[in-house]
Scaffold this motif. Structure first.
Motif, PDB file in Angstrom:
ATOM      1  N   UNK A  37      -5.268   3.980   6.754  1.00  0.00           N
ATOM      2  CA  UNK A  37      -4.756   4.130   5.387  1.00  0.00           C
ATOM      3  C   UNK A  37      -3.239   4.209   5.418  1.00  0.00           C
ATOM      4  N   UNK A  38      -2.630   3.777   4.354  1.00  0.00           N
ATOM      5  CA  UNK A  38      -1.177   3.772   4.266  1.00  0.00           C
ATOM      6  C   UNK A  38      -0.714   2.705   3.293  1.00  0.00           C
ATOM      7  N   UNK A  39       0.574   2.528   3.221  1.00  0.00           N
ATOM      8  CA  UNK A  39       1.145   1.548   2.302  1.00  0.00           C
ATOM      9  C   UNK A  39       2.124   0.652   3.043  1.00  0.00           C
ATOM     10  N   UNK A  78       8.710  -6.155   6.890  1.00  0.00           N
ATOM     11  CA  UNK A  78       7.426  -5.497   6.662  1.00  0.00           C
ATOM     12  C   UNK A  78       7.605  -4.027   7.004  1.00  0.00           C
ATOM     13  N   UNK A  79       7.567  -3.195   5.970  1.00  0.00           N
ATOM     14  CA  UNK A  79       7.810  -1.754   6.139  1.00  0.00           C
ATOM     15  C   UNK A  79       6.511  -0.991   6.017  1.00  0.00           C
ATOM     16  N   UNK A  80       6.237  -0.110   6.975  1.00  0.00           N
ATOM     17  CA  UNK A  80       5.037   0.715   6.966  1.00  0.00           C
ATOM     18  C   UNK A  80       5.381   2.135   6.562  1.00  0.00           C
ATOM     19  N   UNK A  81       4.806   2.574   5.451  1.00  0.00           N
ATOM     20  CA  UNK A  81       4.910   3.967   5.033  1.00  0.00           C
ATOM     21  C   UNK A  81       3.732   4.704   5.642  1.00  0.00           C
ATOM     22  N   UNK A  82       3.988   5.475   6.674  1.00  0.00           N
ATOM     23  CA  UNK A  82       2.912   6.141   7.413  1.00  0.00           C
ATOM     24  C   UNK A  82       2.294   7.291   6.630  1.00  0.00           C
ATOM     25  N   UNK A  83       3.007   7.787   5.627  1.00  0.00           N
ATOM     26  CA  UNK A  83       2.450   8.814   4.766  1.00  0.00           C
ATOM     27  C   UNK A  83       2.478  10.220   5.321  1.00  0.00           C
ATOM     28  N   UNK A  84       2.765  10.354   6.630  1.00  0.00           N
ATOM     29  CA  UNK A  84       2.766  11.686   7.247  1.00  0.00           C
ATOM     30  C   UNK A  84       4.139  12.023   7.810  1.00  0.00           C
TER      31      UNK A  84
END
Length: 238
Positions: A37-39, A78-84
């Motif tokens: 999960x993530x954005x 491409x940027x990954x928002x890990x959320x944590x």
């Protein structure tokens, strides 16, 4: 009759899929192994700031797709928002061009494991980075040695390494110039000129500019390079 209806239905589906396929001129597919999960954000640089042009929510399936119109080959991110947690290992640059591209990587080593296919500009850029990384490594090694020499107050050694660094920089600049000239029929040429050697002597910039094909000269980075060279000439002629 039933067979005719089925055949007609199949044709309609085929036409629908074809129309959907041609709706946008750029398609990015990919997979981030281990991401549950993530954005994800597809970003571009606008006025020196990264701005999102598409947002992708990941929920269970690590595969993703993004489709949009691309006016000209362009370096996107491409940027990954890990959320944590925030991480430096969260942004992958890729040289987008019209067609279908694919990005494969992993959650644990987001930038280190990346494999990008489907773009000739990306392929050439990877080739360029592989060579330039050697110059970067040489420079970093010298910096470490310079710090040690400076702490030991061995200023003669520091001066010698200063000259060695200048030589590395010169070789990097000459390689970049040759790379741009040799690949002047691709948009990666004006891109590396702008990103890597913007302060080089204008005669080298002129060589790159004159080498560009009409197609590349009219591209996003081709136009920017033309404008940049014109501005530099104007400034230096004051």
């Amino acid at each position: 009759m039933r067979k005719s209806i089925i055949a007609l239905f199949s044709i309609l589906i085929l036409v629908s899929c074809t129309e959907k396929k041609s709706a946008k001129n750029f398609v990015l597919t990919g997979n981030i192994k281990g991401l549950k999960s993530g954005t994800l954000y597809i970003q571009r640089i606008k006025d020196t700031v990264l701005v999102a042009i598409d947002t992708i929510k990941i929920n269970g399936d690590s595969h993703f797709t993004s489709e949009f119109d691309l006016q000209s080959p362009e370096m996107l991110y491409l940027f990954l928002d890990r959320g944590v947690t925030n991480s430096l290992d969260n942004n992958i640059p890729f040289f987008a061009e019209k067609g279908i591209m694919n990005i494969e990587t992993s959650l644990d080593f987001f930038t280190a494991d990346v494999k990008i296919t489907g773009s000739k500009n990306q392929e050439l850029y990877d080739e360029y980075k592989k060579v330039v990384s050697k110059y970067v490594d040489q420079d970093l090694t010298l910096i470490e040695k310079k710090i040690t020499a400076y702490q030991a107050k061995k200023m003669d050694e520091v001066s010698k390494m200063d000259e060695e660094q200048k030589g590395i920089l010169k070789r990097k600049y000459l390689y970049t110039t040759n790379f741009a000239v040799n690949h002047a029929d691709y948009e990666v040429a004006p891109y590396v000129a702008l990103a890597e050697i913007y302060d080089i002597n204008l005669k080298y910039m002129d060589t790159i500019q004159k080498s560009m094909t009409p197609k590349v000269s009219k591209s996003l980075y081709g136009k920017r390079l033309n404008e940049f060279i014109a501005a530099r000439k104007k400034e230096e002629n004051k």
